[in-house]
Motif scaffolding. Structure first.
Motif, mmCIF file in Angstrom:
data_model
loop_
_atom_site.group_PDB
_atom_site.id
_atom_site.type_symbol
_atom_site.label_atom_id
_atom_site.label_comp_id
_atom_site.label_asym_id
_atom_site.label_seq_id
_atom_site.Cartn_x
_atom_site.Cartn_y
_atom_site.Cartn_z
ATOM 1 N N LEU A 308 36.069 28.816 40.560
ATOM 2 C CA LEU A 308 35.905 28.992 39.129
ATOM 3 C C LEU A 308 37.417 28.980 38.334
ATOM 4 C CD1 LEU A 308 33.714 32.137 39.294
ATOM 5 C CD2 LEU A 308 32.823 29.993 38.901
ATOM 6 N N PRO A 309 37.439 28.429 37.239
ATOM 7 C CA PRO A 309 38.610 28.302 36.470
ATOM 8 C C PRO A 309 39.226 29.852 36.115
ATOM 9 C CG PRO A 309 36.556 28.051 35.008
ATOM 10 C CD PRO A 309 36.077 28.162 36.444
ATOM 11 N N SER A 310 40.506 29.918 35.898
ATOM 12 C CA SER A 310 40.815 31.156 35.366
ATOM 13 C C SER A 310 40.844 31.038 34.021
ATOM 14 C CB SER A 310 42.514 31.117 35.647
ATOM 15 O OG SER A 310 43.370 30.281 34.926
ATOM 16 N N GLU A 311 40.737 32.348 33.352
ATOM 17 C CA GLU A 311 40.827 32.501 31.876
ATOM 18 C C GLU A 311 41.383 31.441 31.143
ATOM 19 O OE1 GLU A 311 39.856 36.084 29.435
ATOM 20 O OE2 GLU A 311 40.960 37.054 31.034
ATOM 21 N N ALA A 312 42.806 31.486 31.634
ATOM 22 C CA ALA A 312 43.854 30.444 30.650
ATOM 23 C C ALA A 312 43.174 28.996 30.663
ATOM 24 C CB ALA A 312 45.223 30.501 31.389
ATOM 25 N N SER A 437 26.084 41.628 38.493
ATOM 26 C CA SER A 437 25.360 41.785 37.659
ATOM 27 C C SER A 437 25.110 40.139 37.337
ATOM 28 C CB SER A 437 25.653 42.647 36.312
ATOM 29 O OG SER A 437 26.071 43.870 36.535
ATOM 30 N N ALA A 438 23.792 39.987 36.915
ATOM 31 C CA ALA A 438 23.317 38.655 36.759
ATOM 32 C C ALA A 438 22.455 38.716 35.162
ATOM 33 C CB ALA A 438 22.462 38.187 37.442
ATOM 34 N N ARG A 439 22.825 37.679 34.417
ATOM 35 C CA ARG A 439 22.112 37.830 33.025
ATOM 36 C C ARG A 439 21.505 36.330 32.773
ATOM 37 N NH1 ARG A 439 21.907 42.975 31.710
ATOM 38 N NH2 ARG A 439 23.912 44.094 31.936
ATOM 39 N N SER A 440 20.580 36.399 31.821
ATOM 40 C CA SER A 440 19.915 35.297 31.480
ATOM 41 C C SER A 440 20.640 34.206 30.374
ATOM 42 C CB SER A 440 18.708 35.609 30.676
ATOM 43 O OG SER A 440 18.957 36.335 29.415
ATOM 44 N N TYR A 441 22.057 34.914 30.129
ATOM 45 C CA TYR A 441 22.801 34.128 29.225
ATOM 46 C C TYR A 441 24.360 33.703 29.971
ATOM 47 C CZ TYR A 441 23.672 39.188 28.267
ATOM 48 O OH TYR A 441 23.963 40.226 28.378
ATOM 49 N N ILE A 442 24.488 34.067 31.209
ATOM 50 C CA ILE A 442 25.833 33.692 31.854
ATOM 51 C C ILE A 442 25.515 32.563 32.823
ATOM 52 C CG2 ILE A 442 27.795 34.594 33.024
ATOM 53 C CD1 ILE A 442 27.114 37.364 31.850
ATOM 54 N N GLY A 443 26.208 31.586 33.021
ATOM 55 C CA GLY A 443 26.158 30.468 33.786
ATOM 56 C C GLY A 443 27.438 30.446 34.436
ATOM 57 N N PHE A 444 27.793 29.073 34.663
ATOM 58 C CA PHE A 444 29.199 28.878 35.001
ATOM 59 C C PHE A 444 29.517 27.213 35.440
ATOM 60 C CE2 PHE A 444 26.941 29.002 39.154
ATOM 61 C CZ PHE A 444 27.440 28.015 39.843
ATOM 62 N N ARG A 445 30.860 26.736 35.596
ATOM 63 C CA ARG A 445 31.110 25.511 36.011
ATOM 64 C C ARG A 445 32.306 25.572 36.879
ATOM 65 N NH1 ARG A 445 31.842 22.083 30.835
ATOM 66 N NH2 ARG A 445 30.628 23.760 29.762
ATOM 67 N N THR A 446 32.599 24.617 37.517
ATOM 68 C CA THR A 446 33.515 24.665 38.621
ATOM 69 C C THR A 446 34.956 23.788 38.108
ATOM 70 O OG1 THR A 446 32.909 23.044 39.811
ATOM 71 C CG2 THR A 446 31.988 25.076 40.323
ATOM 72 N N VAL A 447 35.904 24.269 38.887
ATOM 73 C CA VAL A 447 37.198 23.161 38.597
ATOM 74 C C VAL A 447 37.730 23.154 39.981
ATOM 75 C CG1 VAL A 447 37.731 24.322 36.358
ATOM 76 C CG2 VAL A 447 38.716 25.314 38.390
ATOM 77 N N GLN A 448 38.746 21.877 39.974
ATOM 78 C CA GLN A 448 39.282 21.792 41.253
ATOM 79 C C GLN A 448 40.733 21.271 40.712
ATOM 80 O OE1 GLN A 448 38.935 17.634 43.247
ATOM 81 N NE2 GLN A 448 38.157 18.698 44.843
ATOM 82 N N ASP A 449 41.782 21.668 41.631
ATOM 83 C CA ASP A 449 43.148 21.380 41.177
ATOM 84 C C ASP A 449 43.325 19.971 41.572
ATOM 85 O OD1 ASP A 449 44.057 24.055 41.016
ATOM 86 O OD2 ASP A 449 44.018 24.283 43.329
ATOM 87 N N TYR A 450 44.294 19.514 40.686
ATOM 88 C CA TYR A 450 44.659 18.154 40.669
ATOM 89 C C TYR A 450 45.995 17.849 41.745
ATOM 90 C CZ TYR A 450 46.472 13.684 39.043
ATOM 91 O OH TYR A 450 47.117 12.297 39.324
ATOM 92 N N MET A 451 45.779 16.979 42.571
ATOM 93 C CA MET A 451 46.812 16.698 43.381
ATOM 94 C C MET A 451 47.497 15.269 43.060
ATOM 95 S SD MET A 451 45.529 17.933 47.180
ATOM 96 C CE MET A 451 44.124 16.804 47.254
ATOM 97 N N GLY A 452 49.039 15.278 43.392
ATOM 98 C CA GLY A 452 49.584 13.944 42.999
ATOM 99 C C GLY A 452 50.495 13.991 41.823
ATOM 100 N N THR A 453 50.948 13.027 41.357
ATOM 101 C CA THR A 453 51.950 13.161 40.182
ATOM 102 C C THR A 453 51.455 14.111 39.198
ATOM 103 O OG1 THR A 453 52.667 10.973 41.001
ATOM 104 C CG2 THR A 453 53.659 11.974 38.575
ATOM 105 N N GLN A 454 52.292 15.070 39.012
ATOM 106 C CA GLN A 454 51.833 15.750 37.762
ATOM 107 C C GLN A 454 51.817 15.390 36.438
ATOM 108 O OE1 GLN A 454 50.831 19.181 37.743
ATOM 109 N NE2 GLN A 454 50.657 18.643 39.757
ATOM 110 N N THR A 455 50.603 15.294 35.935
ATOM 111 C CA THR A 455 50.311 14.884 34.585
ATOM 112 C C THR A 455 50.300 16.016 33.458
ATOM 113 O OG1 THR A 455 48.066 15.230 34.990
ATOM 114 C CG2 THR A 455 48.874 13.130 35.611
ATOM 115 N N THR A 456 50.799 15.825 32.544
ATOM 116 C CA THR A 456 50.618 16.716 31.306
ATOM 117 C C THR A 456 50.185 15.891 30.053
ATOM 118 O OG1 THR A 456 52.879 16.323 30.470
ATOM 119 C CG2 THR A 456 52.754 17.849 32.139
#
Length: 466
Positions: A308-312, A437-456
């Motif tokens: 899961l992603p951090s808040e930031a 707790s589970a709700r009818s209005y909360i879902g999620f999406r996933t993230v994955q760290d990027y590896m390699g040359t740091q991009t900004t």
């Protein structure tokens, strides 16, 4: 003389190992690796942004004061996790549960592969120590045959080459019938004569390592420190479909309760009724699924874990590179110049349908933000991997900030949902729910760290690269 011969042999061995490098330090070559964009994910190039509320804190909560922070690059799902994708998780667990129970029963019966009936579903190792490789024999005798904790069959390999028989009229023997019968609800609990699988049996096991806790532990005993922070989670993973009823008193939502998760009509709609813990379990399974496939291919490194992603991270991604944006599309308004709504929410008091949808909409709806991410505001609010502390923004680091206290069960979800007014869709707003707790209005999406040359995002070469 003997010592001289031994020394010469060692030197010769070392020289032979370095042949081809001409005596230079060339480094150790690892497995082949190349940066690969995960399926239906987009690269969010790292950068700095002003985290927190962009506008006045009208509610006077004071939990998101503005602060400039920087996050590293990561991949993020373009869409919220759909019912179809989460059902794949459920079906995988279901398949594993059935095969495990069949294998255990075969073991109890003394049945082995090739003996017919339930024996075809016996553990893949078959307990045939005599024909095992030295490695498999050692692991079986020292680990797998002893189990772990209360799991006597821990580590045994399931036979996934044989197809499961789902037609009751074709079950091969009585032992198979008994195993399958134990996985379904008894006829007294069937509804309209429909044979129903007991979803309470769908439990997923996974392990997590508390890297932060281990790193701060001053103990020098690495092995005991490692086991101390290695935690096994076990939890039921089927969504709570009753949320459609429980979340709204004096409201008729039975069709959503009955059909939303399993019916093909809702395949591409966001999964709901999933707890923060279940969302974390999905991330671990997604990592397991990908790395299991890579392992079969050989010669490739495993991928970083999905999480899961951090808040930031979530807020940075939601802004799509726009500084101080109130919404993902940048404007202060929730309608475009043609008076079309830009997200799925509740535009007016009591009027859920003014935006064209009463409940959720398909995950690929409306226009994505500049990072190519859909529905970062509205549709469903999204779990993030952060604990809710109203004063967190005051003390978190300015580099990859996050707060995730295992003792704090209040977990953050962001973005607002289909049942919220526009105020809660603002990217700087924070909200929380309890991790179980589970709700009818909360879902999620996933993230994955990027590896390699740091991009900004500051690197011109990376602009527009996804």
């Amino acid at each position: 003389m003997k010592k001289s011969i031994v020394m010469l042999s060692v030197v010769s061995l070392l020289l032979s190992c370095s042949s081809g490098d001409r005596g230079e330090v060339v480094g150790v070559k690892g497995k082949k690796w190349r940066s690969e964009t995960p399926y239906e994910m987009t690269l969010v190039p790292g950068g700095s942004f002003i985290m927190g509320k962009s506008d006045d804190d009208l509610a006077g909560i004071g939990d998101a004061n503005s602060k400039t922070v920087t996050v590293r690059s990561f991949y993020m799902d373009e869409f919220e996790t759909s019912n179809s994708k989460y059902r794949q998780f459920v079906e995988w667990v279901k398949d594993s549960i059935i095969r495990t129970r069949l294998a255990i029963r075969a073991d109890e019966e003394g049945a082995t592969p090739g003996s017919g009936g339930i024996g075809e579903y016996a553990f893949a190792d078959g307990g045939d120590v005599a024909n095992m490789s030295p490695y498999d024999k050692y692991m079986y005798e020292n680990y797998y045959s002893l189990g772990q904790g209360d799991d006597f069959y821990h580590g045994r390999k399931l036979n996934k080459k044989v197809k499961l028989i789902t037609d009751p009229q074709k079950y091969p023997d009585e032992a198979y019938v008994e195993v399958m019968d134990g996985l379904y609800l008894p006829p007294s609990e069937w509804f309209n004569g429909l044979k129903t699988f007991d979803v309470s049996t769908l439990e997923f096991f996974y392990q997590e390592f508390d890297t932060d806790g281990a790193a701060r532990d001053k103990s020098t005993d690495y092995r005991s420190k490692r086991s101390k922070y290695l935690k096994t989670e076990k939890l039921p993973i089927y969504p709570d479909t009753t949320v459609w009823i429980k979340d709204f008193a004096y409201s008729y939502n039975e069709p959503m309760h009955n059909d939303y998760f399993w019916h093909a009509a809702y395949d591409d709609y966001p999964v709901v009724g999933v707890t923060w813990k279940q969302a974390k379990a999905f991330c671990n399974w997604k990592t397991l699924l990908k790395n299991s496939w890579i392992k079969k291919k050989k010669g490739r490194n495993p991928v970083n874990k999905f999480r899961l992603p951090s808040e930031a991270e979530w807020e940075y991604a939601g802004r799509g590179g726009l500084q101080a944006a109130t919404y993902p599309w940048g404007d202060l308004y929730t309608q475009n110049e043609r008076a079309c709504h830009l997200a799925n929410f509740k535009p007016n008091r009591g009027d859920y349908a003014a935006d064209g949808a009463l409940y959720t909409v398909e995950v690929k709806s409306y226009t994505p933000n500049d990072f190519g991410l859909y529905n970062m505001s509205g549709n469903v609010s999204e779990w993030v991997d952060s604990s809710y502390d109203p004063s967190a923004y005051e003390y978190v680091s300015t580099m990859n900030p996050t707060v995730n206290d295992p003792a704090n069960n209040r977990k953050v979800h962001r973005g607002g949902s289909w049942k919220d007014v526009a105020y809660y869709l603002q990217l700087g707003n924070r909200n929380y729910e309890y991790s179980d707790s589970a709700r009818s209005y909360i879902g999620f999406r996933t993230v994955q760290d990027y590896m390699g040359t740091q991009t900004t995002a500051n690197n011109p070469a990376m602009r527009g690269r996804r």
